[in-house]
Design a protein around this motif. Sequence first.
Motif, PDB file in Angstrom:
ATOM      1  N   THR A   9       0.850  -1.181   0.000  1.00 43.75           N
ATOM      2  CA  THR A   9       0.000   0.000   0.000  1.00 43.75           C
ATOM      3  C   THR A   9       0.889   1.235   0.000  1.00 43.75           C
ATOM      4  OG1 THR A   9      -1.698  -1.183   1.238  1.00 43.75           O
ATOM      5  CG2 THR A   9      -1.846   1.220   1.204  1.00 43.75           C
ATOM      6  N   ILE A  10       0.651   2.103  -0.969  1.00 41.48           N
ATOM      7  CA  ILE A  10       1.411   3.350  -1.067  1.00 41.48           C
ATOM      8  C   ILE A  10       0.451   4.503  -0.863  1.00 41.48           C
ATOM      9  CG2 ILE A  10       2.781   4.824  -2.589  1.00 41.48           C
ATOM     10  CD1 ILE A  10       3.739   2.287  -3.988  1.00 41.48           C
ATOM     11  N   GLU A  11       0.792   5.354   0.062  1.00 39.33           N
ATOM     12  CA  GLU A  11      -0.018   6.539   0.342  1.00 39.33           C
ATOM     13  C   GLU A  11       0.485   7.685  -0.533  1.00 39.33           C
ATOM     14  OE1 GLU A  11      -3.225   8.040   2.286  1.00 39.33           O
ATOM     15  OE2 GLU A  11      -2.387   6.105   2.792  1.00 39.33           O
ATOM     16  N   THR A  12      -0.376   8.254  -1.346  1.00 38.54           N
ATOM     17  CA  THR A  12       0.017   9.334  -2.253  1.00 38.54           C
ATOM     18  C   THR A  12      -0.099  10.681  -1.538  1.00 38.54           C
ATOM     19  OG1 THR A  12      -2.220   9.653  -3.109  1.00 38.54           O
ATOM     20  CG2 THR A  12      -0.839   8.003  -4.224  1.00 38.54           C
ATOM     21  N   PRO A  13       0.496  11.737  -2.092  1.00 42.11           N
ATOM     22  CA  PRO A  13       0.367  13.070  -1.479  1.00 42.11           C
ATOM     23  C   PRO A  13      -1.083  13.559  -1.425  1.00 42.11           C
ATOM     24  CG  PRO A  13       2.181  13.046  -3.039  1.00 42.11           C
ATOM     25  CD  PRO A  13       1.469  11.738  -3.180  1.00 42.11           C
ATOM     26  N   GLN A  15      -3.485  11.883  -0.408  1.00 42.70           N
ATOM     27  CA  GLN A  15      -4.110  11.103   0.650  1.00 42.70           C
ATOM     28  C   GLN A  15      -5.011   9.982   0.130  1.00 42.70           C
ATOM     29  OE1 GLN A  15      -3.093  11.517   3.743  1.00 42.70           O
ATOM     30  NE2 GLN A  15      -1.763  13.117   2.944  1.00 42.70           N
ATOM     31  N   SER A  16      -4.643   9.410  -1.008  1.00 40.41           N
ATOM     32  CA  SER A  16      -5.347   8.227  -1.498  1.00 40.41           C
ATOM     33  C   SER A  16      -4.362   7.059  -1.490  1.00 40.41           C
ATOM     34  CB  SER A  16      -5.913   8.457  -2.905  1.00 40.41           C
ATOM     35  OG  SER A  16      -4.873   8.730  -3.802  1.00 40.41           O
ATOM     36  N   ALA A  17      -4.876   5.901  -1.164  1.00 32.30           N
ATOM     37  CA  ALA A  17      -4.020   4.723  -1.036  1.00 32.30           C
ATOM     38  C   ALA A  17      -4.041   3.923  -2.329  1.00 32.30           C
ATOM     39  CB  ALA A  17      -4.490   3.862   0.116  1.00 32.30           C
ATOM     40  N   LEU A  18      -2.870   3.506  -2.778  1.00 33.16           N
ATOM     41  CA  LEU A  18      -2.738   2.630  -3.938  1.00 33.16           C
ATOM     42  C   LEU A  18      -2.302   1.261  -3.439  1.00 33.16           C
ATOM     43  CD1 LEU A  18      -0.804   5.000  -6.371  1.00 33.16           C
ATOM     44  CD2 LEU A  18      -3.247   4.507  -6.356  1.00 33.16           C
ATOM     45  N   ASP A  19      -3.074   0.242  -3.767  1.00 32.30           N
ATOM     46  CA  ASP A  19      -2.761  -1.117  -3.335  1.00 32.30           C
ATOM     47  C   ASP A  19      -2.248  -1.936  -4.507  1.00 32.30           C
ATOM     48  OD1 ASP A  19      -3.591  -0.662  -0.725  1.00 32.30           O
ATOM     49  OD2 ASP A  19      -5.673  -1.176  -1.189  1.00 32.30           O
ATOM     50  N   PHE A  20      -1.125  -2.625  -4.305  1.00 31.62           N
ATOM     51  CA  PHE A  20      -0.532  -3.478  -5.320  1.00 31.62           C
ATOM     52  C   PHE A  20      -0.335  -4.869  -4.736  1.00 31.62           C
ATOM     53  CE2 PHE A  20       1.005   0.798  -6.277  1.00 31.62           C
ATOM     54  CZ  PHE A  20       0.608   0.914  -7.597  1.00 31.62           C
ATOM     55  N   PRO A  21      -0.817  -5.906  -5.422  1.00 40.42           N
ATOM     56  CA  PRO A  21      -0.591  -7.258  -4.908  1.00 40.42           C
ATOM     57  C   PRO A  21       0.878  -7.657  -5.071  1.00 40.42           C
ATOM     58  CG  PRO A  21      -1.691  -7.356  -7.033  1.00 40.42           C
ATOM     59  CD  PRO A  21      -1.604  -5.900  -6.646  1.00 40.42           C
ATOM     60  N   LEU A  22       1.402  -8.376  -4.086  1.00 42.99           N
ATOM     61  CA  LEU A  22       2.784  -8.838  -4.142  1.00 42.99           C
ATOM     62  C   LEU A  22       2.826 -10.296  -4.600  1.00 42.99           C
ATOM     63  CD1 LEU A  22       4.208  -7.347  -0.826  1.00 42.99           C
ATOM     64  CD2 LEU A  22       4.467  -6.479  -3.146  1.00 42.99           C
ATOM     65  N   ALA A  23       3.815 -10.607  -5.414  1.00 41.16           N
ATOM     66  CA  ALA A  23       3.983 -11.980  -5.894  1.00 41.16           C
ATOM     67  C   ALA A  23       4.776 -12.779  -4.865  1.00 41.16           C
ATOM     68  CB  ALA A  23       4.717 -11.978  -7.226  1.00 41.16           C
TER      69      ALA A  23
END
Length: 106
Positions: A9-13, A15-23
Amino acid sequence: MDSLPDKLTIETPEQSALDFPLAGIGSRFLATLVDSAIQFVAVLLLWLVALMIAPGLSLLGANADVWVVALLVLATFIVNLGYFALFEIILERTGQPGKRLRQICG
């Protein structure tokens, strides 16, 4: 001991969260295995074609076989080095075929 999360999960400036699945390690291994098999077949085909045309090149001179081997070594290097870069450029969202297979199969 905590296990690793299944997503990044990356928090952007903004204030929205970007979720990326991990392999996982298994899917990464299978993706690398597929990519390595494709590279191996490509290099094998290059060498087979070169071995078929090499006898005809002896008419060009005594050192023709040395040049054929030198060009094959260079071609092998280019295939192994350029494979990942080429697919990252061409298929920018999914990357190499091994990654694509991992995404398709889940």
